[in-house]
Design a protein around this motif. Structure first.
Motif, PDB file in Angstrom:
ATOM      1  N   SER A   1      62.979 -29.263  -3.968  1.00 40.04           N
ATOM      2  CA  SER A   1      62.383 -30.581  -4.238  1.00 40.04           C
ATOM      3  C   SER A   1      62.931 -31.177  -5.531  1.00 40.04           C
ATOM      4  O   SER A   1      63.037 -30.472  -6.539  1.00 40.04           O
ATOM      5  CB  SER A   1      60.860 -30.468  -4.351  1.00 40.04           C
TER       6      SER A   1
ATOM      7  N   THR B   1      59.543 -33.954  -1.092  1.00 36.17           N
ATOM      8  CA  THR B   1      59.679 -34.220  -2.514  1.00 36.17           C
ATOM      9  C   THR B   1      59.041 -35.534  -2.958  1.00 36.17           C
ATOM     10  O   THR B   1      59.135 -36.536  -2.257  1.00 36.17           O
ATOM     11  CB  THR B   1      61.184 -34.208  -2.900  1.00 36.17           C
TER      12      THR B   1
ATOM     13  N   PHE C   1      58.462 -31.646  -7.446  1.00 38.54           N
ATOM     14  CA  PHE C   1      57.513 -30.839  -6.670  1.00 38.54           C
ATOM     15  C   PHE C   1      56.093 -31.266  -7.013  1.00 38.54           C
ATOM     16  O   PHE C   1      55.313 -30.505  -7.577  1.00 38.54           O
ATOM     17  CB  PHE C   1      57.730 -29.358  -6.967  1.00 38.54           C
TER      18      PHE C   1
END
Length: 362
Positions: free
Chosen positions: A327, A299, A330
């Motif tokens: 995440s 992430t 992202f």
């Protein structure tokens, strides 16, 4: 120009509020909608106008920042960036803030230090823009990216890496896992490392964090995980069962001498707007370890690590990207995938399993 990121600054120091306002207002993608000297004033401002991002001081009168952060996360989650002085003691408190839901950390700008302010100002703006895209709260609902400013010019890892000396040496019995993360990475790394046994392959990590905070972060992880975890020092050997975390404000490169892998920790310019840079680690791993390495990108906002992961992939390393659903931001995984350098895309809770599976295959 898209919609601007609207920021509320909370700090008991008038000079810090003024400096942060100047730094953030200089970015065309950001608008400072107000300031507050304590959480009670801030609560009134939030009732009138909900910001996209809050910057929050730790030590304030009437209520400390951690307590206010927990109230925000419980009542109306808003992306919060913690702002602190550059101290070892403060770093321990800020790790509590990350556990409580803060998106990231910035260091209070040193007033009057023009060179420092220029570089730290870039990081402050980048962190705020990352926070605006973060998925927060129990639902982790995606936030629509805001702000339409063009990214600043970036140096590549060539500014730090030594000239290549040829192909990476032949495959050995040991592999090295190289990991890069940014926004949301502190808790993601904790979750991943807690799943690994004490005899897992050696791991080297770049997590975008300010100077001083990486040492406290490493100590915290060391107390939670079976592997031995420490902030990297120049010349440290990469060993099975050990994790090395790049120190804040220093680049970390993977090097090889015979059958021994070790890290080189050095200063240098910002690379992909970061120091430490994931690209610097990944590209050094491609040169020094080749197919002996495994790359993991997690992430974070931006594209740091995308080129390096592509080079690791081309050198024969197995490359893994965290998936979008798990995440916080992202960005980095998405850019690495777009460059074609990712072999597998997996949820956060499966990354440790992939590392162990690759170790067994070898």
């Amino acid at each position: 120009m898209g919609k601007k990121i609207r920021v509320l600054i909370i700090d008991d120091s008038a000079s810090v509020r003024q400096t942060l306002t100047s730094v953030l207002a200089a970015d065309p993608a950001i608008e400072v909608i107000g300031t507050a000297s304590d959480p009670f004033m801030a609560a009134k401002r939030i009732q009138e106008d909900i910001p996209d991002v809050i910057t929050l001081d730790v030590e304030m009168p009437r209520m400390d920042g951690i307590t206010f952060l927990r109230k925000i996360m419980a009542q109306r989650p808003i992306p919060v960036v913690m702002c602190s002085s550059l101290t070892e003691a403060g770093s321990e408190t800020l790790l509590q803030a990350l556990e409580a839901g803060a998106v990231d950390i910035i260091v209070k700008p040193r007033i009057g230090a023009a060179d420092y302010l220029a570089e730290s100002g870039m990081r402050i703006c980048e962190v705020v823009k990352s926070a605006a895209q973060a998925r927060i709260g129990s639902g982790r609902s995606a936030r629509r990216p805001v702000g339409g400013a063009s990214p600043q010019a970036k140096l590549t890892a060539d500014a730090v890496l030594p000239p290549p000396t040829g192909k990476a040496m032949a495959r050995t019995t040991e592999m090295v896992v190289c990991v890069g993360a940014s926004t949301g990475g502190t808790e993601a790394l904790r979750e991943m490392l807690e799943q690994l046994p004490g005899n897992a392959p050696g791991i080297v990590i770049v997590q975008h964090m300010p100077e001083k905070f990486t040492a406290a972060f490493a100590r915290r992880l060391n107390g939670l995980c079976e592997m031995e975890i420490k902030e990297a020092e120049d010349g440290d050997t990469v060993l099975r069962g050990h994790v090395l975390i790049a120190p804040g404000d220093r680049h970390m490169l993977l090097e090889r001498q015979g059958a021994r892998y070790y890290v080189s920790v050095k200063s240098g310019p910002l690379v992909s707007r970061h120091r430490p840079s994931v690209d610097v680690l990944f590209r050094s791993a491609a040169r020094s370890a080749g197919a002996n390495a495994m790359g993991v990108i997690m992430t974070g906002m931006g594209d740091d690590g995308a080129r390096g992961m592509e080079e690791m992939h081309q050198a024969g390393a197995l490359t893994i990207a965290q998936d979008e659903a798990s995440s916080v931001v992202f960005g980095m995984p998405k850019e690495a995938i777009a460059r074609g350098g990712v072999d597998r895309i997996v949820p956060l809770d499966q990354i440790a399993r992939e590392i162990l599976a690759q170790d067994r295959r070898r």
